[in-house]
Motif scaffolding. Structure first.
Motif, PDB file in Angstrom:
ATOM      1  N   PRO A 135      15.811  -3.520  -6.989  1.00  0.00           N
ATOM      2  CA  PRO A 135      15.605  -3.323  -8.428  1.00  0.00           C
ATOM      3  C   PRO A 135      14.337  -4.044  -8.881  1.00  0.00           C
ATOM      4  N   TYR A 136      13.772  -3.581  -9.967  1.00  0.00           N
ATOM      5  CA  TYR A 136      12.587  -4.262 -10.477  1.00  0.00           C
ATOM      6  C   TYR A 136      12.616  -4.333 -11.993  1.00  0.00           C
ATOM      7  N   SER A 137      11.799  -5.232 -12.513  1.00  0.00           N
ATOM      8  CA  SER A 137      11.603  -5.360 -13.956  1.00  0.00           C
ATOM      9  C   SER A 137      10.107  -5.449 -14.216  1.00  0.00           C
ATOM     10  N   VAL A 138       9.724  -5.310 -15.459  1.00  0.00           N
ATOM     11  CA  VAL A 138       8.314  -5.411 -15.835  1.00  0.00           C
ATOM     12  C   VAL A 138       8.154  -6.654 -16.701  1.00  0.00           C
ATOM     13  N   THR A 139       7.326  -7.588 -16.232  1.00  0.00           N
ATOM     14  CA  THR A 139       7.057  -8.826 -16.956  1.00  0.00           C
ATOM     15  C   THR A 139       5.560  -8.952 -17.166  1.00  0.00           C
ATOM     16  N   ASN A 140       5.134  -9.031 -18.435  1.00  0.00           N
ATOM     17  CA  ASN A 140       3.703  -9.125 -18.767  1.00  0.00           C
ATOM     18  C   ASN A 140       2.889  -8.028 -18.083  1.00  0.00           C
ATOM     19  N   ASP A 141       3.393  -6.800 -18.159  1.00  0.00           N
ATOM     20  CA  ASP A 141       2.745  -5.627 -17.563  1.00  0.00           C
ATOM     21  C   ASP A 141       2.652  -5.693 -16.044  1.00  0.00           C
ATOM     22  N   GLU A 142       3.425  -6.566 -15.412  1.00  0.00           N
ATOM     23  CA  GLU A 142       3.433  -6.649 -13.950  1.00  0.00           C
ATOM     24  C   GLU A 142       4.818  -6.272 -13.432  1.00  0.00           C
ATOM     25  N   PHE A 146       9.538  -7.084  -8.326  1.00  0.00           N
ATOM     26  CA  PHE A 146      10.630  -6.564  -7.515  1.00  0.00           C
ATOM     27  C   PHE A 146      11.579  -7.687  -7.109  1.00  0.00           C
ATOM     28  N   GLU A 147      12.866  -7.393  -7.134  1.00  0.00           N
ATOM     29  CA  GLU A 147      13.855  -8.342  -6.623  1.00  0.00           C
ATOM     30  C   GLU A 147      13.877  -8.261  -5.096  1.00  0.00           C
ATOM     31  N   THR A 148      14.592  -9.184  -4.471  1.00  0.00           N
ATOM     32  CA  THR A 148      14.729  -9.174  -3.017  1.00  0.00           C
ATOM     33  C   THR A 148      15.476  -7.919  -2.580  1.00  0.00           C
ATOM     34  N   PRO A 149      14.952  -7.185  -1.597  1.00  0.00           N
ATOM     35  CA  PRO A 149      15.621  -5.966  -1.144  1.00  0.00           C
ATOM     36  C   PRO A 149      17.053  -6.220  -0.667  1.00  0.00           C
ATOM     37  N   ILE A 150      17.942  -5.283  -1.014  1.00  0.00           N
ATOM     38  CA  ILE A 150      19.369  -5.361  -0.691  1.00  0.00           C
ATOM     39  C   ILE A 150      19.697  -4.233   0.278  1.00  0.00           C
ATOM     40  N   PRO A 151      20.313  -4.518   1.423  1.00  0.00           N
ATOM     41  CA  PRO A 151      20.584  -3.451   2.397  1.00  0.00           C
ATOM     42  C   PRO A 151      21.653  -2.466   1.923  1.00  0.00           C
ATOM     43  N   ILE A 152      21.484  -1.215   2.311  1.00  0.00           N
ATOM     44  CA  ILE A 152      22.487  -0.164   2.125  1.00  0.00           C
ATOM     45  C   ILE A 152      22.907   0.272   3.525  1.00  0.00           C
ATOM     46  N   ALA A 153      24.106  -0.085   3.928  1.00  0.00           N
ATOM     47  CA  ALA A 153      24.584   0.252   5.269  1.00  0.00           C
ATOM     48  C   ALA A 153      25.002   1.719   5.332  1.00  0.00           C
ATOM     49  N   GLY A 154      25.020   2.262   6.540  1.00  0.00           N
ATOM     50  CA  GLY A 154      25.560   3.596   6.761  1.00  0.00           C
ATOM     51  C   GLY A 154      24.619   4.737   6.434  1.00  0.00           C
ATOM     52  N   ALA A 155      23.317   4.549   6.652  1.00  0.00           N
ATOM     53  CA  ALA A 155      22.350   5.612   6.373  1.00  0.00           C
ATOM     54  C   ALA A 155      22.537   6.767   7.347  1.00  0.00           C
ATOM     55  N   VAL A 156      22.581   7.979   6.814  1.00  0.00           N
ATOM     56  CA  VAL A 156      22.742   9.185   7.635  1.00  0.00           C
ATOM     57  C   VAL A 156      21.435   9.968   7.686  1.00  0.00           C
ATOM     58  N   SER A 157      20.851  10.261   6.520  1.00  0.00           N
ATOM     59  CA  SER A 157      19.603  11.032   6.494  1.00  0.00           C
ATOM     60  C   SER A 157      18.917  10.858   5.144  1.00  0.00           C
ATOM     61  N   ILE A 158      17.629  11.153   5.141  1.00  0.00           N
ATOM     62  CA  ILE A 158      16.866  11.232   3.897  1.00  0.00           C
ATOM     63  C   ILE A 158      15.894  12.400   4.009  1.00  0.00           C
ATOM     64  N   THR A 159      15.816  13.162   2.949  1.00  0.00           N
ATOM     65  CA  THR A 159      14.833  14.244   2.868  1.00  0.00           C
ATOM     66  C   THR A 159      14.132  14.125   1.528  1.00  0.00           C
ATOM     67  N   SER A 160      12.849  14.458   1.511  1.00  0.00           N
ATOM     68  CA  SER A 160      12.122  14.394   0.249  1.00  0.00           C
ATOM     69  C   SER A 160      11.161  15.564   0.143  1.00  0.00           C
ATOM     70  N   ASP A 161      11.093  16.127  -1.047  1.00  0.00           N
ATOM     71  CA  ASP A 161      10.184  17.231  -1.340  1.00  0.00           C
ATOM     72  C   ASP A 161       9.199  16.775  -2.402  1.00  0.00           C
ATOM     73  N   PRO A 162       7.911  17.080  -2.208  1.00  0.00           N
ATOM     74  CA  PRO A 162       6.919  16.651  -3.192  1.00  0.00           C
ATOM     75  C   PRO A 162       7.074  17.352  -4.528  1.00  0.00           C
ATOM     76  N   ILE A 163       6.779  16.608  -5.605  1.00  0.00           N
ATOM     77  CA  ILE A 163       6.730  17.162  -6.961  1.00  0.00           C
ATOM     78  C   ILE A 163       5.253  17.277  -7.340  1.00  0.00           C
ATOM     79  N   GLY A 164       4.878  18.392  -7.869  1.00  0.00           N
ATOM     80  CA  GLY A 164       3.483  18.626  -8.239  1.00  0.00           C
ATOM     81  C   GLY A 164       3.009  19.916  -7.602  1.00  0.00           C
ATOM     82  N   GLU A 165       1.902  20.396  -8.076  1.00  0.00           N
ATOM     83  CA  GLU A 165       1.409  21.663  -7.553  1.00  0.00           C
ATOM     84  C   GLU A 165      -0.105  21.676  -7.558  1.00  0.00           C
ATOM     85  N   ALA A 166      -0.642  22.631  -6.819  1.00  0.00           N
ATOM     86  CA  ALA A 166      -2.078  22.823  -6.782  1.00  0.00           C
ATOM     87  C   ALA A 166      -2.481  23.748  -7.930  1.00  0.00           C
ATOM     88  N   THR A 167      -3.477  23.345  -8.689  1.00  0.00           N
ATOM     89  CA  THR A 167      -4.024  24.185  -9.745  1.00  0.00           C
ATOM     90  C   THR A 167      -5.368  24.712  -9.275  1.00  0.00           C
TER      91      THR A 167
END
Length: 196
Positions: free
Chosen positions: A19-26, A29-50
């Motif tokens: 998690p993160y917060s914004v302090t004085n425009d900065e 980030f907090e210390t990363p917290i593990p998420i056990a049991g990862a199976v998969s991740i997929t990502s598709d880009p957002i945006g297009e060519a003009t």
């Protein structure tokens, strides 16, 4: 010293969120917290060519990078993640966790790695928000089949220092200290020179 680049990647592991917060425009980030049991991740880009046409052809192309839509499949959504990222509330007296209609989730960085034939490649998506997951389950039949939970995420650009960041990842030439501390602290390019 340069390392040898991977020829292939496989195997998702080491999923963390910060998690993160914004302090004085900065961004802080907090210390990363593990998420056990990862199976998969997929990502598709957002945006297009003009495309701009002139002289009877495509004269100029500009690409818009608005981040990614991602799906993270995990064995079970951790309670702390539901509180930190989905905005759910734990009733400490009754020991129940409540999903409230008028509470928004909170942004976070998502960290993970893919194994490689030479070395794991470590990734960060800097500005993620998670949608509420679907609720599903099946009756138990002759065998036990585990159904993973799916989180849909939006990873949007965010200003870090003087750059509009979406993601970053390690390479075969990444500094060993940065690589080894990847899941201890969210990597941000240092803009100051440390003096001793």
């Amino acid at each position: 010293m340069a390392g040898t680049e991977n020829k292939v990647e496989f195997g998702l592991s080491n999923v963390h969120y910060a998690p993160y917060s914004v302090t004085n425009d900065e961004i802080v980030f907090e210390t990363p917290i593990p998420i056990a049991g990862a199976v998969s991740i997929t990502s598709d880009p957002i945006g297009e060519a003009t495309k701009f046409y002139a002289d009877n052809m495509v004269y100029y192309v500009v690409n818009s990078n608005q981040g990614y839509e991602a799906t993270l499949s995990i064995a079970l959504i951790p309670q702390q993640f539901a509180i930190d990222a989905l905005g759910e509330e734990l009733d400490s007296t009754d020991g129940v966790i409540n999903e409230l209609a008028n509470v928004q989730g909170k942004p976070f960085a998502l960290l993970f790695q893919f194994e490689g034939d030479q070395k794991a490649t470590r990734h960060i998506l800097y500005n993620c928000t998670a949608n509420r997951p679907s609720i599903s389950g099946n009756t138990k039949e002759e065998g036990t089949e585990v159904t993973p939970n799916e989180l849909t995420l939006t990873a949007s650009p965010i200003k870090i220092g003087d750059k509009l960041m979406v993601k970053t990842k390690t390479t075969s030439t990444t500094n060993e200290t940065i690589y080894n501390n990847w899941f201890e602290k969210v990597y941000k390019k240092s803009t100051t020179v440390d003096s001793e």
